[in-house]
Scaffold this active site. Structure first.
Site, PDB file in Angstrom:
ATOM      1  N   THR A 146      -6.565  -5.878 -10.005  1.00 21.58           N
ATOM      2  CA  THR A 146      -6.375  -4.620 -10.755  1.00 21.58           C
ATOM      3  C   THR A 146      -5.938  -3.518  -9.785  1.00 21.58           C
ATOM      4  O   THR A 146      -6.697  -2.611  -9.474  1.00 21.58           O
ATOM      5  CB  THR A 146      -7.695  -4.192 -11.452  1.00 21.58           C
ATOM      6  N   HIS A 176      -8.258   9.546   6.562  1.00 20.67           N
ATOM      7  CA  HIS A 176      -7.612   9.809   7.854  1.00 20.67           C
ATOM      8  C   HIS A 176      -7.854  11.239   8.318  1.00 20.67           C
ATOM      9  O   HIS A 176      -7.902  11.508   9.516  1.00 20.67           O
ATOM     10  CB  HIS A 176      -6.108   9.519   7.766  1.00 20.67           C
ATOM     11  N   HIS A 226      -9.936   0.318  -1.141  1.00 22.22           N
ATOM     12  CA  HIS A 226      -8.813  -0.629  -1.145  1.00 22.22           C
ATOM     13  C   HIS A 226      -8.698  -1.354  -2.487  1.00 22.22           C
ATOM     14  O   HIS A 226      -7.932  -2.290  -2.616  1.00 22.22           O
ATOM     15  CB  HIS A 226      -8.942  -1.622   0.016  1.00 22.22           C
ATOM     16  N   ASN A 232      -1.236   6.577  11.185  1.00 22.70           N
ATOM     17  CA  ASN A 232      -0.960   7.589  10.166  1.00 22.70           C
ATOM     18  C   ASN A 232       0.428   7.493   9.575  1.00 22.70           C
ATOM     19  O   ASN A 232       0.721   8.165   8.597  1.00 22.70           O
ATOM     20  CB  ASN A 232      -1.068   8.992  10.797  1.00 22.70           C
ATOM     21  N   ARG A 242      -6.569   7.657   1.021  1.00 26.91           N
ATOM     22  CA  ARG A 242      -6.295   7.313   2.411  1.00 26.91           C
ATOM     23  C   ARG A 242      -6.115   8.585   3.253  1.00 26.91           C
ATOM     24  O   ARG A 242      -6.572   8.659   4.384  1.00 26.91           O
ATOM     25  CB  ARG A 242      -5.049   6.436   2.493  1.00 26.91           C
ATOM     26  N   SER A 290      -6.344  18.544   9.433  1.00 25.40           N
ATOM     27  CA  SER A 290      -5.503  18.355  10.621  1.00 25.40           C
ATOM     28  C   SER A 290      -4.416  17.299  10.379  1.00 25.40           C
ATOM     29  O   SER A 290      -3.363  17.335  11.005  1.00 25.40           O
ATOM     30  CB  SER A 290      -6.358  17.950  11.830  1.00 25.40           C
TER      31      SER A 290
HETATM   32  C1  HEM Z   1     -12.003  -0.106   8.886  1.00 28.33           C
HETATM   33  C2  HEM Z   1     -11.504   0.777   8.093  1.00 28.33           C
HETATM   34  C3  HEM Z   1     -10.119   0.760   7.502  1.00 28.33           C
HETATM   35  C4  HEM Z   1      -8.986   0.122   7.909  1.00 28.33           C
HETATM   36  C5  HEM Z   1      -8.798  -0.771   9.140  1.00 28.33           C
HETATM   37  C6  HEM Z   1      -7.947   0.446   6.965  1.00 28.33           C
HETATM   38  C7  HEM Z   1      -6.639   0.007   7.052  1.00 28.33           C
HETATM   39  C8  HEM Z   1      -5.654   0.241   6.119  1.00 28.33           C
HETATM   40  C9  HEM Z   1      -4.292  -0.214   6.211  1.00 28.33           C
HETATM   41  C10 HEM Z   1      -3.690  -0.986   7.376  1.00 28.33           C
HETATM   42  C11 HEM Z   1      -3.653   0.167   5.075  1.00 28.33           C
HETATM   43  C12 HEM Z   1      -2.195  -0.069   4.726  1.00 28.33           C
HETATM   44  C13 HEM Z   1      -1.393   1.200   4.922  1.00 28.33           C
HETATM   45  C14 HEM Z   1       0.079   1.046   4.613  1.00 28.33           C
HETATM   46  O1  HEM Z   1       0.657  -0.008   4.898  1.00 28.33           O
HETATM   47  O2  HEM Z   1       0.683   2.003   4.113  1.00 28.33           O
HETATM   48  C15 HEM Z   1      -4.612   0.860   4.268  1.00 28.33           C
HETATM   49  C16 HEM Z   1      -4.346   1.397   3.038  1.00 28.33           C
HETATM   50  C17 HEM Z   1      -5.248   2.145   2.321  1.00 28.33           C
HETATM   51  N1  HEM Z   1      -6.500   2.561   2.731  1.00 28.33           N
HETATM   52 FE1  HEM Z   1      -7.502   1.865   4.318  1.00 28.33          FE
HETATM   53  N2  HEM Z   1      -8.464   1.252   5.991  1.00 28.33           N
HETATM   54  C18 HEM Z   1      -9.777   1.484   6.287  1.00 28.33           C
HETATM   55  C19 HEM Z   1     -10.658   2.288   5.573  1.00 28.33           C
HETATM   56  C20 HEM Z   1     -10.320   3.022   4.484  1.00 28.33           C
HETATM   57  C21 HEM Z   1     -11.167   4.011   3.849  1.00 28.33           C
HETATM   58  C22 HEM Z   1     -12.568   4.385   4.325  1.00 28.33           C
HETATM   59  C23 HEM Z   1     -10.484   4.512   2.794  1.00 28.33           C
HETATM   60  C24 HEM Z   1     -10.870   5.579   1.810  1.00 28.33           C
HETATM   61  C25 HEM Z   1     -12.078   5.924   1.501  1.00 28.33           C
HETATM   62  C26 HEM Z   1      -9.211   3.811   2.749  1.00 28.33           C
HETATM   63  C27 HEM Z   1      -8.264   3.973   1.775  1.00 28.33           C
HETATM   64  C28 HEM Z   1      -7.051   3.319   1.747  1.00 28.33           C
HETATM   65  C29 HEM Z   1      -6.146   3.355   0.606  1.00 28.33           C
HETATM   66  C30 HEM Z   1      -6.414   4.021  -0.718  1.00 28.33           C
HETATM   67  C31 HEM Z   1      -5.013   2.632   0.973  1.00 28.33           C
HETATM   68  C32 HEM Z   1      -3.719   2.445   0.161  1.00 28.33           C
HETATM   69  C33 HEM Z   1      -2.733   3.505   0.625  1.00 28.33           C
HETATM   70  C34 HEM Z   1      -1.441   3.580  -0.153  1.00 28.33           C
HETATM   71  O3  HEM Z   1      -1.308   2.946  -1.208  1.00 28.33           O
HETATM   72  O4  HEM Z   1      -0.546   4.295   0.315  1.00 28.33           O
HETATM   73  N3  HEM Z   1      -9.145   2.942   3.794  1.00 28.33           N
HETATM   74  N4  HEM Z   1      -5.830   0.905   4.916  1.00 28.33           N
END
Ligand code: HEM
Ligand code: NAG
Ligand code: NAG
Ligand code: NAG
Length: 312
Positions: free
Chosen positions: A234, A62, A186, A90, A58, A72
């Protein structure tokens, strides 16, 4: 004659100045142990906390989607000047201490040589493999940026539609297939309940009944903003189960579920759900490409000594 010079300038000199010259093994002579050091620190941390894969993926996203992959995201705010990491999108990015730890070891080995932007890309790569995902080469040579401002953060929100999300990804040069593949990240990690509140409440939003009940129960405790895993099957394994889950209406974030509902993205989802090997290959292509978005190279930017502050 003049035209020839202009043509030479245009085709040979300018592309170098723009500088898409990342390459695998950039540090092989300036800091031969760099990649090994990153790997060792990531592995040591992963053994204690398997969730660092999600944190780093993530963070990498970002970072790359705001001003390009220039670290950044790592800059701390100053008095009266908030940095990227303070934005609501963020707010919950984590893993900053891990980057600090890697940087410290690298500075001891090779002073002011390895950029924070490369550390994010390399650490992400290593953590993905440790979680059962693919191993891949990461081109390096990124430089660290000199700007980090909360006002520049325009990241997609979890309620976004597939077509609006695609507008953002497309503006960074990513295809629909690459977007759907990257969202496969995800497959690991968590969301805070505050990001899914309206989705749980909206009875007409397509969601598996058991999942809705579960989310209601877990997210009922309002004061603490609890978390739930994004891949119900998983949650700590980097695999393609995420796509099978969203086909069963078991996507947790609204955008995740939308991927399986929108007719264009659904085709990609179905194919990635059916073929785990193909998902791994495609993910490598997409994440390496994401890691090249608007990078600084050559003499641009700087090599930060502390990833949280600009060298003054
Ligand atoms: C339309 C695109 C995306 C949206 C709207 C989105 C939105 C989100 C949101 C709302 C969360 C929850 C964050 C939290 O509550 O801490 C999340 C978690 C996460 N996102 Fe995305 N995301 C997007 C694309 C991506 C991309 C492209 C990646 C990586 C290549 C990614 C990787 C992750 C990961 C690994 C998590 C888990 C973070 C954690 O466990 O702390 N996301 N995302
Ligand atoms: C502070 O503001 C300037 C723009 O005025 C910006 O370039 C800089 O990156 C900002 N962020 C921090 C954390 O200093
Ligand atoms: C609830 O979900 C439906 C189906 O996706 C959508 O059309 C509607 O706008 C949503 N309502 C609210 C209040 O978000
Ligand atoms: C952890 C963190 O950085 N939280 C900040 C997120 O952004 C808000 C403002 O938008 C700050 O108040 C938090 O301190």
């Amino acid at each position: 004659m003049q035209t020839t010079i202009l043509l030479i300038l245009f085709f040979f000199v300018l592309p170098l100045a723009v500088g898409d010259d990342l390459r695998v093994g950039f540090y092989s002579s300036s800091c031969p142990r760099a990649e090994m050091i990153v790997h060792q620190v990531v592995e040591r941390n992963f053994i204690q906390d398997g969730s660092i894969t999600a944190a780093l993926l993530r963070m990498h996203f970002h970072d790359c989607f705001v001003r390009g992959c220039d670290a950044s995201i790592l800059i701390d705010s100053k008095k009266g000047n908030q940095s990227e990491k303070e934005s609501v999108a963020n707010r919950t990015v984590r893993g900053f201490n891990l980057i600090d730890e890697i940087k410290k070891v690298l500075e001891n080995a090779c002073l002011a040589t390895v950029s924070c932007a490369d550390i994010i890309a390399l650490a992400t790569r290593d953590s993905v493999a440790l979680a059962g995902g693919p191993s891949y080469n990461v081109p390096t040579g990124r430089r660290d940026g000199l700007v980090s401002s909360i006002n520049e953060v325009k990241l997609p929100t979890p309620e976004i539609s597939v077509s609006d999300a695609f507008k953002i990804f497309n503006s960074k040069g990513m295809t629909m297939e690459e977007m759907v593949t990257l969202l496969g990240a995800h497959t690991v990690g968590i969301t805070h309940c505050s990001f899914i509140e309206s989705r749980i409440k909206n009875e007409s939003f397509s969601m598996d009944g058991d999942l809705r009940n579960k989310l209601f129960e877990v997210c009922g405790i309002k004061e603490r903003d609890p978390t739930v895993v994004l891949d119900q099957k998983t949650p700590f394994v980097f695999d393609n189960e995420f796509y099978n889950e969203i086909l069963l209406r078991r996507g947790v974030l609204s955008i995740d579920q939308n991927l399986a509902l929108d007719s264009i993205s659904k085709e990609v989802v179905t194919s990635l759900a059916a073929n785990g090997v193909s998902f791994r290959e495609k993910f490598v292509g997409a994440v390496v490409k994401m890691g090249k978005i608007d990078v600084l190279t050559g003499n641009e930017g700087e090599i930060r000594k502390n990833c949280r502050v600009f060298n003054s």
